[in-house]
Design a protein around this motif. Structure first.
Motif, PDB file in Angstrom:
ATOM      1  N   UNK A 122       0.852  -1.183   0.000  1.00 30.67           N
ATOM      2  CA  UNK A 122       0.000   0.000   0.000  1.00 30.67           C
ATOM      3  C   UNK A 122       0.891   1.236   0.000  1.00 30.67           C
ATOM      4  N   UNK A 123       0.555   2.216  -0.855  1.00 29.68           N
ATOM      5  CA  UNK A 123       1.287   3.479  -0.988  1.00 29.68           C
ATOM      6  C   UNK A 123       2.798   3.259  -0.789  1.00 29.68           C
ATOM      7  N   UNK A 124       3.420   2.435  -1.644  1.00 28.65           N
ATOM      8  CA  UNK A 124       4.785   1.984  -1.380  1.00 28.65           C
ATOM      9  C   UNK A 124       5.843   3.074  -1.532  1.00 28.65           C
ATOM     10  N   UNK A 125       6.752   3.110  -0.547  1.00 25.00           N
ATOM     11  CA  UNK A 125       7.985   3.888  -0.656  1.00 25.00           C
ATOM     12  C   UNK A 125       9.042   2.922  -1.171  1.00 25.00           C
ATOM     13  N   UNK A 126       9.401   3.016  -2.439  1.00 15.44           N
ATOM     14  CA  UNK A 126      10.232   1.990  -3.053  1.00 15.44           C
ATOM     15  C   UNK A 126      11.672   2.014  -2.564  1.00 15.44           C
ATOM     16  N   UNK A 215       6.138 -13.798  -7.750  1.00 15.15           N
ATOM     17  CA  UNK A 215       5.026 -13.619  -6.819  1.00 15.15           C
ATOM     18  C   UNK A 215       4.002 -12.655  -7.404  1.00 15.15           C
ATOM     19  N   UNK A 216       2.719 -12.997  -7.422  1.00 14.38           N
ATOM     20  CA  UNK A 216       1.694 -12.025  -7.827  1.00 14.38           C
ATOM     21  C   UNK A 216       1.707 -10.822  -6.885  1.00 14.38           C
ATOM     22  N   UNK A 217       1.354  -9.660  -7.426  1.00 14.62           N
ATOM     23  CA  UNK A 217       1.479  -8.406  -6.685  1.00 14.62           C
ATOM     24  C   UNK A 217       0.166  -7.632  -6.709  1.00 14.62           C
ATOM     25  N   UNK A 218      -0.242  -7.146  -5.530  1.00 18.05           N
ATOM     26  CA  UNK A 218      -1.358  -6.213  -5.408  1.00 18.05           C
ATOM     27  C   UNK A 218      -0.802  -4.895  -4.905  1.00 18.05           C
ATOM     28  N   UNK A 219      -1.033  -3.799  -5.645  1.00 20.19           N
ATOM     29  CA  UNK A 219      -0.527  -2.481  -5.292  1.00 20.19           C
ATOM     30  C   UNK A 219      -1.701  -1.549  -5.052  1.00 20.19           C
ATOM     31  N   UNK A 231       4.160   3.868  -7.484  1.00 25.66           N
ATOM     32  CA  UNK A 231       3.287   2.707  -7.331  1.00 25.66           C
ATOM     33  C   UNK A 231       2.801   2.208  -8.683  1.00 25.66           C
ATOM     34  N   UNK A 232       2.444   3.137  -9.550  1.00 22.19           N
ATOM     35  CA  UNK A 232       1.981   2.753 -10.884  1.00 22.19           C
ATOM     36  C   UNK A 232       3.119   2.138 -11.695  1.00 22.19           C
ATOM     37  N   UNK A 233       4.313   2.694 -11.544  1.00 19.70           N
ATOM     38  CA  UNK A 233       5.485   2.121 -12.232  1.00 19.70           C
ATOM     39  C   UNK A 233       5.753   0.698 -11.735  1.00 19.70           C
ATOM     40  N   UNK A 241       1.954 -11.392 -12.487  1.00 16.01           N
ATOM     41  CA  UNK A 241       0.629 -10.766 -12.455  1.00 16.01           C
ATOM     42  C   UNK A 241       0.602  -9.615 -11.444  1.00 16.01           C
ATOM     43  N   UNK A 242      -0.044  -8.522 -11.815  1.00 15.80           N
ATOM     44  CA  UNK A 242      -0.165  -7.383 -10.914  1.00 15.80           C
ATOM     45  C   UNK A 242      -1.572  -6.813 -10.980  1.00 15.80           C
ATOM     46  N   UNK A 243      -1.997  -6.229  -9.862  1.00 21.12           N
ATOM     47  CA  UNK A 243      -3.323  -5.621  -9.767  1.00 21.12           C
ATOM     48  C   UNK A 243      -3.134  -4.282  -9.066  1.00 21.12           C
ATOM     49  N   UNK A 244      -3.483  -3.194  -9.743  1.00 20.54           N
ATOM     50  CA  UNK A 244      -3.358  -1.843  -9.209  1.00 20.54           C
ATOM     51  C   UNK A 244      -4.709  -1.365  -8.699  1.00 20.54           C
ATOM     52  N   UNK A 245      -4.726  -0.848  -7.477  1.00 19.30           N
ATOM     53  CA  UNK A 245      -5.938  -0.312  -6.862  1.00 19.30           C
ATOM     54  C   UNK A 245      -5.712   1.169  -6.584  1.00 19.30           C
ATOM     55  N   UNK A 246      -6.667   2.006  -6.977  1.00 18.06           N
ATOM     56  CA  UNK A 246      -6.482   3.445  -6.793  1.00 18.06           C
ATOM     57  C   UNK A 246      -7.816   4.127  -6.500  1.00 18.06           C
TER      58      UNK A 246
END
Length: 316
Positions: A122-126, A215-219, A231-233, A241-246
């Motif tokens: 969630x709201x990742x600080x990379x 690993x599948x990713x949920x952002x 986060x979008x990047x 697989x990735x799933x973006x939630x906004x």
């Protein structure tokens, strides 16, 4: 838990009967302040370990932001796998804890261990550079001064800077630069060196660093979060697989929604928690990709006009 260099990492563990898996959250913000999160995951049917990172609160060692989460996280994952054999593992976290989740997963893969079966951030600080600079290249001066004063010094967080003092430091930084201004703040030498490293850090290449993670990713991000572009990047560059939630919120997610009607609409739609539950059910982190050559990309966007989630699939 004890690391290979004899650092003791402490935290809180929720255990339940017939668990579907285990969730790992590693935080610098005091594991004891995350009890609601632990109970929430237990309520979903998961064991949950919430652990303080090295040098913070219940954990020994020296606190050095963004420097130890790769190896420490990998060792914690290995110990959890041994303690709960056969159970799927999800790395989970928000902001700095999202960094810890990603780096722990990377460390596990890199050291030929089993990476998490799913990652939720969630709201990742990379990384350091991503926290220091906006996507347009402008420095995140105010946020960084506030964060390092409150969280960057010592084993426990301090009280936030008063608004007038923070404004004074921002003005001084704009006048003489981020390094020269920090010399006036009476920081310990080690903290000042880390502050210098912050402003010279290299931006993370998601596609390169995490290229081998399956690993599948949920952002979960927000249109008004200062890490939204990162986060979008992350979601767009993820190798699996990735799933973006906004939605129309900032770094505090739903807590940023001050309009009662919008908040009610979000709650009635199931909220962000409902999206996470749906991802666990239908985009299960434990399912194989069924031989697909390209990762699947999904987007869930909360629309305040309709009060509902808009789901779509994008090109990989």
């Amino acid at each position: 838990m004890t690391t290979s260099d004899d650092i003791r990492l402490g935290g809180l563990l929720w255990e339940i009967d017939d668990a579907a898996g285990i969730v790992l959250l590693r935080t610098p913000y005091d594991a004891r302040r995350h009890t609601e999160t632990g109970r929430s995951w237990a309520g979903r049917g998961y064991h949950c370990l919430i652990q303080d990172v090295r040098g913070r609160y219940l954990s020994s060692g020296e606190w050095d932001p963004y420097q130890h989460e790769t190896i420490d996280g990998a060792e914690v994952i290995a110990q959890l796998r041994a303690h709960f054999p056969g159970l799927p593992l999800i790395a989970f976290g928000a902001s700095y804890a999202a960094h810890a989740a990603l780096e722990g997963a990377y460390g596990a893969m890199r050291h030929e261990q089993s990476a998490p079966d799913g990652i939720i951030v969630l709201v990742p600080a990379l990384g350091l550079a991503e926290t220091a600079w906006n996507p347009d290249g402008a420095p995140q001066i105010e946020h960084r001064i506030a964060w390092w004063h409150e969280h960057g010094i010592g084993p426990r967080s301090r009280k936030p800077l008063p608004p007038d003092e923070l404004a004074t430091r921002v003005r001084r930084t704009e006048q003489i630069g981020v390094i020269s201004a920090a010399r006036e703040w009476s920081w310990p030498a080690a903290v000042f060196e880390r502050w210098e490293r912050l402003w010279t850090a290299t931006h993370l290449s998601v596609r390169t660093r995490y290229a081998e993670l399956i690993s599948p990713l949920l952002v979960v991000t927000g249109a008004h979060d200062f890490f939204d572009a990162d986060a979008r990047r992350l979601a767009a560059s993820w190798p699996s697989d990735s799933h973006l939630v906004t939605g129309p919120w900032g770094h505090r997610l739903a807590a940023d929604l001050t309009d009662p009607h919008t908040r009610e609409q979000l709650d009635n739609s199931g909220g962000i928690g409902g999206i996470i539950d749906g991802w666990l059910r239908t985009h299960t982190p434990f399912a194989a990709r069924l031989g697909r050559l390209e990762p699947a990309r999904y987007v869930s966007a909360f629309d305040p006009d309709s009060g509902s989630w808009q789901q779509s699939r994008t090109a990989a």
